[in-house]
Design a protein around this motif. Structure first.
Motif, PDB file in Angstrom:
ATOM      1  N   LEU A 218       0.830  -1.199   0.000  1.00 24.70           N
ATOM      2  CA  LEU A 218       0.000   0.000   0.000  1.00 24.70           C
ATOM      3  C   LEU A 218       0.867   1.252   0.000  1.00 24.70           C
ATOM      4  N   GLU A 219       1.955   1.220   0.750  1.00 23.48           N
ATOM      5  CA  GLU A 219       2.851   2.371   0.792  1.00 23.48           C
ATOM      6  C   GLU A 219       3.427   2.657  -0.587  1.00 23.48           C
ATOM      7  N   GLY A 220       3.766   1.578  -1.316  1.00 19.45           N
ATOM      8  CA  GLY A 220       4.285   1.768  -2.669  1.00 19.45           C
ATOM      9  C   GLY A 220       3.275   2.432  -3.586  1.00 19.45           C
ATOM     10  N   ARG A 221       2.015   2.037  -3.480  1.00 20.59           N
ATOM     11  CA  ARG A 221       0.972   2.635  -4.326  1.00 20.59           C
ATOM     12  C   ARG A 221       0.759   4.104  -3.965  1.00 20.59           C
ATOM     13  N   VAL A 222       0.775   4.393  -2.670  1.00 17.55           N
ATOM     14  CA  VAL A 222       0.562   5.779  -2.245  1.00 17.55           C
ATOM     15  C   VAL A 222       1.706   6.663  -2.717  1.00 17.55           C
ATOM     16  N   ARG A 223       2.936   6.204  -2.534  1.00 20.51           N
ATOM     17  CA  ARG A 223       4.095   7.005  -2.955  1.00 20.51           C
ATOM     18  C   ARG A 223       4.094   7.216  -4.467  1.00 20.51           C
ATOM     19  N   ALA A 224       3.736   6.172  -5.211  1.00 22.32           N
ATOM     20  CA  ALA A 224       3.742   6.288  -6.665  1.00 22.32           C
ATOM     21  C   ALA A 224       2.671   7.260  -7.159  1.00 22.32           C
ATOM     22  N   ARG A 225       1.540   7.303  -6.467  1.00 23.75           N
ATOM     23  CA  ARG A 225       0.458   8.195  -6.888  1.00 23.75           C
ATOM     24  C   ARG A 225       0.756   9.652  -6.523  1.00 23.75           C
ATOM     25  N   PHE A 226       1.479   9.860  -5.417  1.00 27.94           N
ATOM     26  CA  PHE A 226       1.741  11.226  -4.956  1.00 27.94           C
ATOM     27  C   PHE A 226       3.251  11.438  -4.818  1.00 27.94           C
ATOM     28  N   PRO A 227       3.947  11.527  -5.956  1.00 25.40           N
ATOM     29  CA  PRO A 227       5.418  11.567  -5.927  1.00 25.40           C
ATOM     30  C   PRO A 227       5.994  12.819  -5.286  1.00 25.40           C
ATOM     31  N   ASP A 228       5.250  13.917  -5.282  1.00 22.79           N
ATOM     32  CA  ASP A 228       5.774  15.165  -4.740  1.00 22.79           C
ATOM     33  C   ASP A 228       5.272  15.437  -3.329  1.00 22.79           C
TER      34      ASP A 228
END
Length: 660
Positions: free
Chosen positions: A189-199
């Motif tokens: 889940l952390e990977g998906r969140v980081r990928a969606r909100f890179p900034d």
């Protein structure tokens, strides 16, 4: 001279007064070094008063007021005050347990500044389904408090709904708190969140983080530098200056209930926190808790539903119930499941064999005299771990070498009885020598790095057959997994715990949901000796609402939660007689008779009556009124504190108990 009222990390329902040379009301929420006994402690200033109930000359002088962290905000102090009052926990314990370990040390190590992780590449947003779009539009972070229950079948795209709501909240300049039940769900889940909100600054808070990393992440969240906080249950107490949305994924999961120390429910604390701040909270699950489902059937929660899988080419798996009474099983596995696995191997697809029992076998026994490998410290059997050549208690951690002969009669022909994941893995390797078999349980996965490596192998197609416990049952998306076989589920059907059917249904629905999440059709084979049981009938139809309605009707007739409110007084001592005598005294205290709408049951031994060399008993208290229960508990707890008990007896009160 001002008086500091200080909360300390002690199991005492009181605050401690100290005089200070210089202090003001602006110091409320700061940490302070104070003398206590022969040493010092770190406390939190909760009030700066002009005087004290004690003579000032009797008060000790406070030490340094620590200003390396801003004062804990008023809403955080109120949240901890609520948790202390509701769960009958000492205020100081609640406040201090919410802080990172480094902030509670008298001589904390120097920490480097936090740097919330950002990535540079973003992942495009998928198109929302009609149901997802309705759910997203129904939740307005700017509309104030509202509790929403998102009931979505496995694979329906609940996470995408979370991500869209996070996006909207971030656009409003606010922070988001996203809770998951277990650490092993965090990396994906952390990977998906980081990928969606890179900034966007994203931090995680869970117990597997190193102390320094946890403190850095906590500081980043508290300072507002991290806009998304992803964590397990304790993260619900993280002070966040711009909190605008709380999301609790898999809200039904028992991992959200703390079972030691302050025994709280992160889900329920989350609802209170959202109400306190006037922000929305979203509870998501394919199998909501019956308490949340009952609230959604009324007016307390807004029910949102995702009935179809998000992938248009995916459909819910077909569930078959196999009547094992008419079958010859090999190591507990039916011929139909063997054939299904063989078929998937031929097609290059993956299978999961689910057995929620780790180790090689549940018990080692002697057929000659009846000896079994019981734990010497607990009322439980020691599990055989053949790979480690150990007998291990999964309750207290006690372990021994495997005996070469029966300790009672000397018989050398001692046998393992039953089966666990290790034994099942060995048999599958013999049956399918060409297959790549991967066992996933708490014996094979002991760290986050190991878990991430296993997930990478599964996604990379490096495993044909998975053998796993509940670690694999929820939150994971394996596109090539098309067959799930379930073994050993019947034991929970007739358990003494009245919550057992609810837990079993949730567990089986979750593990069944791992199959067929992409374009490949999924199939679930459940082996049982009770094929006509209503629980399995509901599973075949994927009918959670029907099953929940049946259970709620039974609970209402029996007067069980959510139609009653419970608390449990538990006591443990070297002798069961001492524990029961203490509980009997507590049940007969005058304060009990003064509250006529409280029902106190007889004290009994706990289901696990002996744990780590201590005998354990419990006393159930029940009421049909939550206010009546909350009015009774503080007075009763104070009276219980006055009972003279044996020196080694320990007791605690648990509100809304989950384990019986």
């Amino acid at each position: 001279m001002p008086v500091l009222r200080v909360a300390l990390d002690l199991p005492l329902h009181r605050l401690f007064d100290y005089v200070a040379a210089e202090a003001s009301t602006a110091d409320v929420g700061l940490r302070v070094r104070v003398p206590f006994g022969r040493g010092e402690k770190i406390g939190i200033i909760v009030e700066v008063a002009a005087g004290s109930d004690w003579p000032l000359e009797q008060l000790k002088v406070a030490g340094e007021i620590l200003r390396d962290v801003p004062p804990l905000p008023a809403d955080f102090l109120r949240l901890c005050e609520f948790a202390s009052s509701y769960y009958q926990a000492a205020y100081g314990e609640v406040l201090l347990q919410a802080l990172p370990a480094g902030l509670k040390r008298l001589d904390p190590p120097t920490r480097r500044n936090a740097r919330p992780v950002k990535i540079t590449e973003s992942v495009p947003r998928p198109e929302l389904t009609g149901e997802q779009a309705v759910a997203v539009e129904a939740i307005d972070p700017a509309a104030g408090f509202a509790a929403h229950l998102l009931h979505g079948v496995t694979g329906s795209g609940k996470t995408e709904v979370y991500l869209r709501l996070i996006e909207r909240t971030l656009a409003a300049g606010q922070q988001v708190l996203l809770l998951v039940p277990e650490i092993n769900l965090t990396p994906q889940l952390e990977g998906r969140v980081r990928a969606r909100f890179p900034d966007t600054g994203v931090v995680s808070l869970h117990s597997e983080l190193a102390e320094a990393a946890r403190e850095r992440n906590w500081r980043a969240a508290f300072a507002g530098e991290a806009s998304i906080v992803l964590g397990t249950r304790l993260a619900i107490f993280t002070p966040l200056p711009r909190l605008g949305l709380i999301i609790i994924d898999e809200e039904h999961d028992s991992s959200f209930k703390q079972q030691d120390g302050m025994r709280y429910s992160a889900r329920d604390v989350g609802v209170f926190r959202a109400r306190q701040l006037g922000i929305p909270i979203l509870l998501g699950s394919a199998t909501p808790s019956l308490e949340s489902w009952a609230n959604a059937q009324g007016t307390r929660y807004n029910l949102l539903t995702l009935k179809e899988r998000a992938n248009p080419e995916a459909s819910l798996p077909t569930v078959h119930v196999l009547d094992t009474r008419k079958m010859v099983l090999q190591e507990g596995v039916s011929a139909a499941l063997v054939a299904g696995i063989r078929d998937r191997l031929a097609r290059g697809e993956q299978s999961l064999v689910f057995l929620n029992r780790r180790g090689y076998a549940p018990v080692l026994a002697c057929p000659a005299c009846g000896w079994v490998s019981r734990c010497t410290r607990c009322a439980a059997n020691m599990v055989l771990h053949l790979a480690d050549r150990r007998l291990r208690c999964h309750h207290c951690g006690c372990e021994h070498r495997i005996p070469k002969s029966c300790p009672t009669c000397g018989n050398q022909d001692i046998h393992p009885f039953g089966r666990g994941t290790q034994r099942l893995e060995g048999w599958l390797r013999e049956t399918f020598p060409e297959a790549r078999i991967l066992r996933v349980d708490r014996d094979s996965v002991k760290s986050r790095k190991q878990w991430e490596a296993i997930l990478e192998r599964i996604h990379g197609g490096e495993a044909d057959i998975l053998v796993g416990t509940q670690m694999l049952a929820k939150g994971h998306d394996f596109p090539k997994l098309t067959l799930v076989g379930v073994l050993g589920a019947d034991s929970a059907l007739f358990a003494a715990d009245w919550r057992a059917p609810e837990r079993l249904f949730a567990q089986l629905m979750q593990v069944a949901g791992r199959a067929g999440r992409a374009e490949l059709k999924g199939e679930v084979l459940i082996q049982t000796q009770y094929p006509d049981h209503s629980l399995y009938a509901a599973l075949v139809k994927h009918d959670y609402p029907g099953f929940a309605a049946t259970l709620l009707k039974e609970r209402e007739q029996a007067g069980f939660p959510p139609y009653a409110f419970q608390a449990m007084l538990r006591a443990e001592a070297p002798l069961m007689a001492d524990a029961i005598a203490f509980l009997t005294t507590a049940a007969s205290l005058p304060v009990v008779a003064e509250h006529g709408n409280i029902l106190v049951f007889d004290p009994i031994p706990m289901k696990m009556a002996r744990l780590a060399n201590l005998e354990r008993g419990q006393l159930l208290v029940e009421s049909h009124s939550r206010p009546a229960m909350q009015a009774f508990l503080p007075a009763w707890r104070e009276a219980v504190e006055g009972i003279k008990a044996p020196a080694k007896l320990r007791w605690h009160i648990e509100v809304d108990p989950y384990e019986f």
